[in-house]
Design a protein around this motif. Structure first.
Motif, PDB file in Angstrom:
ATOM      1  N   ARG A  31      -4.601   3.267  15.212  1.00  0.00           N
ATOM      2  CA  ARG A  31      -5.627   2.351  14.703  1.00  0.00           C
ATOM      3  C   ARG A  31      -5.302   0.905  15.046  1.00  0.00           C
ATOM      4  O   ARG A  31      -6.187   0.125  15.381  1.00  0.00           O
ATOM      5  CB  ARG A  31      -5.754   2.506  13.186  1.00  0.00           C
ATOM      6  CG  ARG A  31      -6.459   3.791  12.815  1.00  0.00           C
ATOM      7  CD  ARG A  31      -6.351   4.050  11.337  1.00  0.00           C
ATOM      8  NE  ARG A  31      -6.753   5.424  11.033  1.00  0.00           N
ATOM      9  CZ  ARG A  31      -6.468   6.051   9.907  1.00  0.00           C
ATOM     10  NH1 ARG A  31      -5.796   5.417   8.962  1.00  0.00           N
ATOM     11  NH2 ARG A  31      -6.873   7.279   9.706  1.00  0.00           N
ATOM     12  N   VAL A  66       0.880  -1.180   0.000  1.00  0.00           N
ATOM     13  CA  VAL A  66       0.000   0.000   0.000  1.00  0.00           C
ATOM     14  C   VAL A  66       0.917   1.229   0.000  1.00  0.00           C
ATOM     15  O   VAL A  66       2.105   1.112   0.268  1.00  0.00           O
ATOM     16  CB  VAL A  66      -0.942   0.038   1.236  1.00  0.00           C
ATOM     17  CG1 VAL A  66      -2.039  -0.991   1.103  1.00  0.00           C
ATOM     18  CG2 VAL A  66      -0.170  -0.169   2.523  1.00  0.00           C
ATOM     19  N   MET A  67       0.362   2.390  -0.307  1.00  0.00           N
ATOM     20  CA  MET A  67       1.230   3.566  -0.351  1.00  0.00           C
ATOM     21  C   MET A  67       1.696   3.939   1.055  1.00  0.00           C
ATOM     22  O   MET A  67       2.843   4.290   1.270  1.00  0.00           O
ATOM     23  CB  MET A  67       0.495   4.755  -0.988  1.00  0.00           C
ATOM     24  CG  MET A  67       0.130   4.529  -2.444  1.00  0.00           C
ATOM     25  SD  MET A  67       1.506   3.958  -3.472  1.00  0.00           S
ATOM     26  CE  MET A  67       2.401   5.484  -3.698  1.00  0.00           C
ATOM     27  N   CYS A  68       0.765   3.872   2.028  1.00  0.00           N
ATOM     28  CA  CYS A  68       1.105   4.218   3.416  1.00  0.00           C
ATOM     29  C   CYS A  68       0.426   3.206   4.326  1.00  0.00           C
ATOM     30  O   CYS A  68      -0.688   2.759   4.034  1.00  0.00           O
ATOM     31  CB  CYS A  68       0.605   5.626   3.746  1.00  0.00           C
ATOM     32  SG  CYS A  68       0.923   6.129   5.449  1.00  0.00           S
ATOM     33  N   HIS A 112      -1.191   7.663  12.746  1.00  0.00           N
ATOM     34  CA  HIS A 112      -2.569   7.152  12.669  1.00  0.00           C
ATOM     35  C   HIS A 112      -2.576   5.626  12.641  1.00  0.00           C
ATOM     36  O   HIS A 112      -3.425   4.988  13.265  1.00  0.00           O
ATOM     37  CB  HIS A 112      -3.261   7.702  11.424  1.00  0.00           C
ATOM     38  CG  HIS A 112      -3.404   9.204  11.432  1.00  0.00           C
ATOM     39  ND1 HIS A 112      -4.051   9.884  12.429  1.00  0.00           N
ATOM     40  CD2 HIS A 112      -2.954  10.148  10.573  1.00  0.00           C
ATOM     41  CE1 HIS A 112      -3.998  11.180  12.178  1.00  0.00           C
ATOM     42  NE2 HIS A 112      -3.333  11.366  11.051  1.00  0.00           N
ATOM     43  N   GLU A 147       2.708  12.108   8.944  1.00  0.00           N
ATOM     44  CA  GLU A 147       2.248  11.501  10.189  1.00  0.00           C
ATOM     45  C   GLU A 147       1.272  10.355   9.974  1.00  0.00           C
ATOM     46  O   GLU A 147       0.544   9.972  10.882  1.00  0.00           O
ATOM     47  CB  GLU A 147       1.606  12.571  11.086  1.00  0.00           C
ATOM     48  CG  GLU A 147       0.526  13.366  10.376  1.00  0.00           C
ATOM     49  CD  GLU A 147       0.065  14.594  11.157  1.00  0.00           C
ATOM     50  OE1 GLU A 147      -1.085  14.991  10.977  1.00  0.00           O
ATOM     51  OE2 GLU A 147       0.875  15.121  11.941  1.00  0.00           O
ATOM     52  N   GLY A 148       1.294   9.775   8.760  1.00  0.00           N
ATOM     53  CA  GLY A 148       0.404   8.641   8.472  1.00  0.00           C
ATOM     54  C   GLY A 148       0.610   7.513   9.461  1.00  0.00           C
ATOM     55  O   GLY A 148      -0.348   6.920   9.973  1.00  0.00           O
ATOM     56  N   SER A 190      -1.046   3.717   6.864  1.00  0.00           N
ATOM     57  CA  SER A 190      -2.296   4.281   7.381  1.00  0.00           C
ATOM     58  C   SER A 190      -3.475   3.981   6.463  1.00  0.00           C
ATOM     59  O   SER A 190      -4.622   4.291   6.794  1.00  0.00           O
ATOM     60  CB  SER A 190      -2.162   5.803   7.533  1.00  0.00           C
ATOM     61  OG  SER A 190      -1.986   6.395   6.262  1.00  0.00           O
ATOM     62  N   ARG A 191      -3.230   3.380   5.304  1.00  0.00           N
ATOM     63  CA  ARG A 191      -4.313   2.969   4.420  1.00  0.00           C
ATOM     64  C   ARG A 191      -5.044   1.743   4.997  1.00  0.00           C
ATOM     65  O   ARG A 191      -6.182   1.484   4.632  1.00  0.00           O
ATOM     66  CB  ARG A 191      -3.737   2.653   3.024  1.00  0.00           C
ATOM     67  CG  ARG A 191      -4.726   2.056   2.016  1.00  0.00           C
ATOM     68  CD  ARG A 191      -5.776   3.076   1.644  1.00  0.00           C
ATOM     69  NE  ARG A 191      -6.808   2.516   0.787  1.00  0.00           N
ATOM     70  CZ  ARG A 191      -7.956   2.008   1.222  1.00  0.00           C
ATOM     71  NH1 ARG A 191      -8.191   1.941   2.514  1.00  0.00           N
ATOM     72  NH2 ARG A 191      -8.851   1.568   0.381  1.00  0.00           N
ATOM     73  N   ILE A 192      -4.389   0.999   5.871  1.00  0.00           N
ATOM     74  CA  ILE A 192      -4.953  -0.269   6.359  1.00  0.00           C
ATOM     75  C   ILE A 192      -6.168  -0.005   7.244  1.00  0.00           C
ATOM     76  O   ILE A 192      -6.110   0.765   8.199  1.00  0.00           O
ATOM     77  CB  ILE A 192      -3.903  -1.069   7.165  1.00  0.00           C
ATOM     78  CG1 ILE A 192      -2.614  -1.205   6.360  1.00  0.00           C
ATOM     79  CG2 ILE A 192      -4.437  -2.444   7.551  1.00  0.00           C
ATOM     80  CD1 ILE A 192      -2.771  -1.867   5.023  1.00  0.00           C
ATOM     81  N   GLU A 193      -7.260  -0.651   6.900  1.00  0.00           N
ATOM     82  CA  GLU A 193      -8.495  -0.519   7.670  1.00  0.00           C
ATOM     83  C   GLU A 193      -8.768  -1.826   8.407  1.00  0.00           C
ATOM     84  O   GLU A 193      -8.289  -2.881   8.001  1.00  0.00           O
ATOM     85  CB  GLU A 193      -9.668  -0.232   6.724  1.00  0.00           C
ATOM     86  CG  GLU A 193      -9.539   1.074   5.976  1.00  0.00           C
ATOM     87  CD  GLU A 193     -10.778   1.332   5.106  1.00  0.00           C
ATOM     88  OE1 GLU A 193     -11.890   0.999   5.539  1.00  0.00           O
ATOM     89  OE2 GLU A 193     -10.591   1.837   3.990  1.00  0.00           O
ATOM     90  N   TYR A 207       4.428  10.507   4.427  1.00  0.00           N
ATOM     91  CA  TYR A 207       3.254  11.379   4.455  1.00  0.00           C
ATOM     92  C   TYR A 207       3.160  12.101   5.807  1.00  0.00           C
ATOM     93  O   TYR A 207       2.071  12.308   6.328  1.00  0.00           O
ATOM     94  CB  TYR A 207       1.990  10.576   4.164  1.00  0.00           C
ATOM     95  CG  TYR A 207       2.061   9.833   2.842  1.00  0.00           C
ATOM     96  CD1 TYR A 207       1.913  10.516   1.631  1.00  0.00           C
ATOM     97  CD2 TYR A 207       2.318   8.469   2.799  1.00  0.00           C
ATOM     98  CE1 TYR A 207       2.003   9.850   0.417  1.00  0.00           C
ATOM     99  CE2 TYR A 207       2.406   7.795   1.583  1.00  0.00           C
ATOM    100  CZ  TYR A 207       2.249   8.492   0.402  1.00  0.00           C
ATOM    101  OH  TYR A 207       2.350   7.840  -0.800  1.00  0.00           O
TER     102      TYR A 207
END
Lengths: 660, 140
Positions: B84, B40-42, B80, B76-77, B44-47, B74
C-alpha cells in the motif's frame, strides 16, 4: 439497560473528559513543565478537569481518578504518563472500578516518547507534550465503549523444549493438576545439563541430580513427553491454541523398544558422536542417546545406515521399522511455555584463538565430555593431538561474549563454569598447572564468590588478559601471547591444552519456533520478554511464556527459577479456566457494504467470509489488526477503538501552529 | 529557511515499532523534538486518507513504521503495508510530495534504530523544506 442502550446512552451524553498529567517524580517533570501542560489542556473543548499528579499510577493517583469520575461525572479519562505497554491495564482497571467502560480511557505517552528522549530541551519537550495530550483529548472525545469477550481456556499446556527449564515448568504445571505436552526436538529429555560433568557451586555430578528429575518427569501422569518431535504450526490465541507437532521417525516402534542395546551392539557402522559427546566419542548408526536417556529408546541415523539388517535380526521384540515415516499430532492447549535452550558459540568459522587450526584448542563443552566419568574417555583428561594427559591447561574466558566481533552480551555462566572445571582438574590431577585468562571474573549470587576464592586457594593462576596471539610449536603445544594487564607484562604461556570458555547463542531451531509463535526477538537474538523487570517470563502475547536460555544466557539455578515462574504465570489461565480477549475487532456497516469480498483474502485469520451476499465477521477469530478495513473500498469496515474518525482526530490535532 | 523545524508524524504499530520507540526512551536515546507518534495495532491499518489528511494539515513528513517482514504480529499485515505504501508514494509523486512519506521497519529491540530513523528523517525533511500545503493549513 441492554448493552446497546447503554452504548446509545453514552453517545448522546455530553463528553466530559478528565485529564491527569503524571510527573512520574522527576522522570517526566524533569523535562516537561507538567503544570503548563495541564493549564493548556484545561482550555481545550470537552475537558472538565486537568490535574497534575506526582505519580498517577499510585494508590493516591488512582483514587483521584476514581473520585473525579464520580464527583465530576466524567465519561472519558485521559492519563498522560508513561507507556501503555506497561500501564494501560492498570488505568483501564481503575476506570472500570469507578464504573466507566475501560475503552473510554485514553493513554498518552509523555515519558518514553517525550521527557526521556528530550532530557535537556524543556521548552520544546513541554510544547511537544501539550501537542501529544491535545491529540489524545481529540481522540478521547470520540472513544466508544466496547466489551471484551471472555473465552474458555483449554485445560492443557504445551512446553517447548525439555531441558532443565522445560522439565521444571512441565512438572510444576502438572503438579498443579493440569495436562502438559512436553515437546523435545532431541531423542531424550534433559537438555545441555545432561552433558555436563559437575555443576557449580557445589560440584555435584550433573546427571546424578538431573537423572532422577528426568525419571520423575516421565513418571508424572499429567505429562506426555513427545521426544524427537518439533513444533510445525501454531494457530489461535490465549486459551485456545491449536498446535501441530511433527514426530520425526526413529525407525523403530517406541512402544516395543526396551532400550536393551542389542541392536547397537550388532550395528557395524560407527561415527563420531557429535550430538552428545561433542564429536570426541563415537556412536553407532542405531543408538540410544545416552545411558540415562528418557525415554530410553533407540533411534536410527538413516544418513549413515547401510541397511545391512543386523539390528533387525538382533531385536528380539521386532521393534525396528525402517519404513517409518514422520507423523503429526494436533494438540489443543490453553498456554505455551517456550524453554528451547541454547547453543554454545561456535569458534570454528573465525578460528578464534586458533580453534579449528590447532588440535589442542577445544571448547568448554568438549572439556565437559572429556572430564565426565561416563564420557568417551571415562573421565580421563587427555589432549586430542596425542591422547596424553596435559600438564599445563589454560582456560580463555569471554569467547563469543563481551566482544564486538561476536556478541556484546555477557553469557554469565562461563566464569563459574571455568572456575568449576579448573577446580575439578586440580582435584583430579593436583600437579597440573591451571591458568584462567580473563577480562573480569564475574561471580555474583550465593556461594559464587566463595567458589572463586576456593579456586585461588587451590593454586589456580589467574591472568588478567586474553591471548592476543595463539600459535602452535612442534610438540603441538599451544603458545599463548598475553598482556597481563595487572602486571603490565607480556606473558608467553606454553600450554598442553587450551579450553575456550564459549558463551551462549540462540539456536537456529529456536528462531524457527519464535517465528511460528511471533514472539519478539531482542537485539541479542534471544526471545524478548514483555518487560525486563516486571514481566521477565511473559511475552507480549497473552498465554505465551519464555524461560531459561530462551530469554537470554543464564545458569542452572536461574533457569530452574524461570521454569517455575513460567509454570506459575501460565497456570493462572488454566486454573481460572477463562481468559479475556481484547474488545478491539473489525465491524461492518451492512448498509454500506456491497459484499465485494476485497477484504476477505486480506484477513490472515480467516475471520471474514461472504455468505448469502453479505460479509460475515467471525469475531472470535478476529484479532483486530485492521488490515481488512484499510482495503475496504466503500468504507463499510471499521476497527473499533481505531476508527477512522478517531485516527483522523489525532492526525488533525498533531501540530497547532502558534497556538501552544 | 534556516529556522525551519519540520513537523513529523510517525505511525507506529503496537507490537514492534511502538515498543522500539519505548526502548529508545528507556535507553534515553535523545532525538529531535519534531516527531509525534500515533499508535495503531498494525501498520496495515494505515489508509491513504490518513496520509493525505496529515499532508493537508501541513505535516512536513510522515513515517510509517512496523514490524520487520516475517515478524508481523498479524502474520502478514506488514506485507500489505509495504504494497500500500508503494501505491501511496506513486500517487504522491503526481502531487510532488512523494519524498514526504517514508516506510521503515523497526523491531521492539531496535531503540537505536528508532532514534536514527527519526533523526535522519527530520534532517531529510529539513533539507526538503516545508510542505507546500502548510501555509494554507495554517490559514484555516
Amino acid at each position: 439497560m441492554t448493552e446497546q442502550e447503554a452504548i446509545t446512552n453514552e453517545e448522546s451524553e455530553e463528553v466530559r473528559i478528565g485529564a491527569f498529567i503524571c510527573e512520574c517524580g522527576v522522570n517526566i517533570a524533569g523535562a516537561v513543565d507538567c503544570n503548563a501542560v495541564a493549564d493548556y489542556i484545561s482550555t481545550l473543548p470537552n475537558v472538565v478537569t486537568s490535574v497534575v499528579n506526582k505519580y498517577t499510577c499510585s494508590d493516591a493517583g488512582q483514587a483521584e481518578i476514581k473520585n473525579a469520575i464520580k464527583d465530576l461525572n466524567l465519561n472519558r479519562v485521559l492519563v498522560a504518563s508513561c507507556t501503555p505497554k506497561t500501564h494501560e491495564p492498570i488505568f483501564r482497571a481503575c476506570v472500570e472500578e469507578a464504573g466507566l467502560n475501560q475503552y473510554l480511557f485514553e493513554f498518552v505517552n509523555i515519558r518514553e516518547h517525550c521527557s526521556w528522549i528530550h532530557m535537556w530541551e524543556k521548552e520544546d519537550a513541554t510544547k511537544k507534550a501539550k501537542e501529544l495530550v491535545r491529540m489524545g483529548v481529540a481522540r478521547a472525545a470520540l472513544l466508544e465503549p466496547l466489551q471484551s469477550s471472555e473465552v474458555p481456556v483449554t485445560d492443557a499446556a504445551l512446553v517447548i523444549g525439555a531441558g532443565v527449564t522445560g522439565m521444571q515448568a512441565a512438572m510444576d504445571i502438572a503438579d498443579m493438576g493440569h495436562k502438559v505436552y512436553l515437546v523435545e526436538q532431541g531423542p531424550s529429555i534433559g537438555g545441555k545439563m545432561a552433558q555436563l560433568d559437575k555443576t557449580f557451586p557445589t560440584n555435584d555430578c550433573s546427571i546424578c541430580i538431573l537423572g532422577p528429575k528426568m525419571v520423575e518427569v516421565a513418571r508424572n501422569e499429567n505429562i506426555e513427553i513427545m521426544s524427537y518431535s518439533e513444533i510445525d504450526e501454531v494457530d489461535g490465541y490465549v486459551g485456545n491454541f491449536k498446535v501441530k507437532v511433527k514426530h520425526k521417525p526413529r525407525y523403530l516402534n517406541i512402544d516395543e523398544c526396551t532400550g536393551c542395546g542389542l541392536c547397537t551392539e550388532k550395528c557395524p557402522v560407527e561415527v563420531p558422536y557429535v550430538e552428545f559427546d561433542e564429536g570426541i566419542g563415537t556412536r553407532k548408526a542405531i543408538y540410544t542417546p545416552f545411558p540415562q536417556a528418557v525415554p530410553l529408546r533407540a533411534l536410527v541415523d538413516k544418513s549413515i545406515c547401510i541397511d545391512c539388517g543386523a539390528c533387525i535380526k538382533a531385536c528380539e521384540r521386532g521393534a525396528i521399522d525402517m519404513d517409518q515415516q514422520e507423523t503429526f499430532s494436533e494438540l489443543d492447549v490453553g498456554v505455551i511455555v517456550v524453554s528451547a535452550g541454547f547453543d554454545v558459540y561456535d569458534p570454528e568459522p573465525n578460528h578464534d584463538f586458533g580453534f579449528g587450526l590447532y588440535d589442542n584448542v577445544i571448547t568448554t563443552m568438549e572439556f565437559e565430555r572429556l572430564i565426565n566419568a561416563s564420557g568417551p574417555t571415562m573421565g580421563k583428561v587427555v589432549r586430542p593431538s596425542d591422547v596424553k594427559p596435559p600438564k599445563r591447561i589454560g582456560f580463555v574466558q569471554c569467547v563469543g561474549s563481551r566482544d564486538k566481533n561476536s556478541n556484546i552480551y555477557c553469557s554469565s555462566f562461563c566464569c563459574m563454569a571455568s572456575l568449576k572445571n579448573a577446580q575439578l582438574l586440580k582435584e583430579k590431577y593436583p600437579d597440573t598447572e591451571v591458568y584462567i585468562m580473563y577480562m573480569d571474573m564475574r561471580t555474583p549470587f550465593r556461594m559464587y564468590e566463595e567458589f572463586y576464592n576456593r579456586a585461588r586457594d587451590m593454586g589456580i593462576r589467574f591472568i588478567r588478559g586474553r591471548p592476543a596471539e595463539v600459535t602452535e610449536n612442534e610438540d603441538h603445544n599451544i603458545i599463548a601471547r598475553i598482556e597481563d594487564t595487572l602486571t603490565n607484562e607480556i606473558v608467553n604461556l606454553e600450554l598442553d591444552l587450551m579450553v575456550l570458555s564459549v558463551g551462549a547463542v540462540s539456536p537456529e531451531s529456536t528462531e524457527t519456533v519464535r517465528q511460528i509463535l511471533k514472539v519478539s526477538r531482542a537485539a541479542d537474538g534471544f526471545m524478548m520478554e514483555a518487560h525486563p523487570k516486571l514481566k521477565p517470563v511473559d511475552t507480549t502475547l497473552d498465554g505465551i511464556f519464555i524461560g531459561g536460555m530462551t530469554q537470554g544466557p543464564k545458569d542452572i539455578p536461574y533457569s530452574i527459577s524461570q521454569g517455575s515462574a513460567c509454570a506459575a504465570r501460565a497456570t493462572r489461565f488454566l486454573a481460572q479456566g477463562k481468559a479475556l480477549t481484547e474488545g478491539i475487532t473489525a465491524k461492518v456497516d451492512e448498509d454500506i457494504c456491497v459484499a465485494c469480498g476485497v477484504c476477505v483474502p486480506m484477513c490472515p485469520f480467516q475471520a471474514l467470509s461472504i455468505e448469502d451476499d453479505k460479509l460475515k465477521i467471525l469475531t472470535a477469530l478476529c484479532k483486530g489488526c485492521g488490515t481488512c478495513m484499510a482495503a475496504c473500498p466503500t468504507g463499510a469496515l471499521e476497527q473499533s477503538h481505531f476508527k477512522n474518525e478517531q485516527l483522523l482526530a489525532q492526525v488533525k490535532n498533531v501540530f497547532a501552529y502558534g497556538e501552544v | 529557511m534556516s529556522d525551519f523545524e519540520p513537523d513529523i508524524l510517525t505511525f507506529c504499530c503496537n507490537w514492534c515499532s511502538y515498543a522500539g520507540a519505548d526502548l529508545a526512551g528507556v535507553s534515553r536515546l535523545q532525538y529531535p523534538t519534531n516527531n509525534r507518534i500515533i499508535r495503531v495495532m498494525c501498520s496495515s491499518r494505515i489508509e491513504p486518507i490518513h496520509i493525505l489528511e496529515a499532508l493537508k494539515e501541513g505535516t512536513d513528513g510522515i513515517l510509517v513504521t512496523g514490524c520487520h517482514i516475517g515478524d508481523c504480529h498479524y502474520i502478514e499485515g506488514n506485507i500489505h503495508t509495504d504494497e500500500r505504501m508503494k501505491e501511496i508514494v506513486d500517487a504522491l509523486e503526481h502531487l510532488g510530495l512523494k519524498d514526504r512519506l517514508h516506510l521503515e521497519w523497526v523491531s521492539a529491540a531496535e531503540g537505536k534504530k528508532f532514534q536514527e530513523t527519526i533523526t535522519d528523517f527530520v534532517e531529510k525533511i529539513r533539507a526538503l523544506g516545508p510542505n507546500p500545503l502548510k501555509e494554507k493549513a495554517k490559514e484555516e
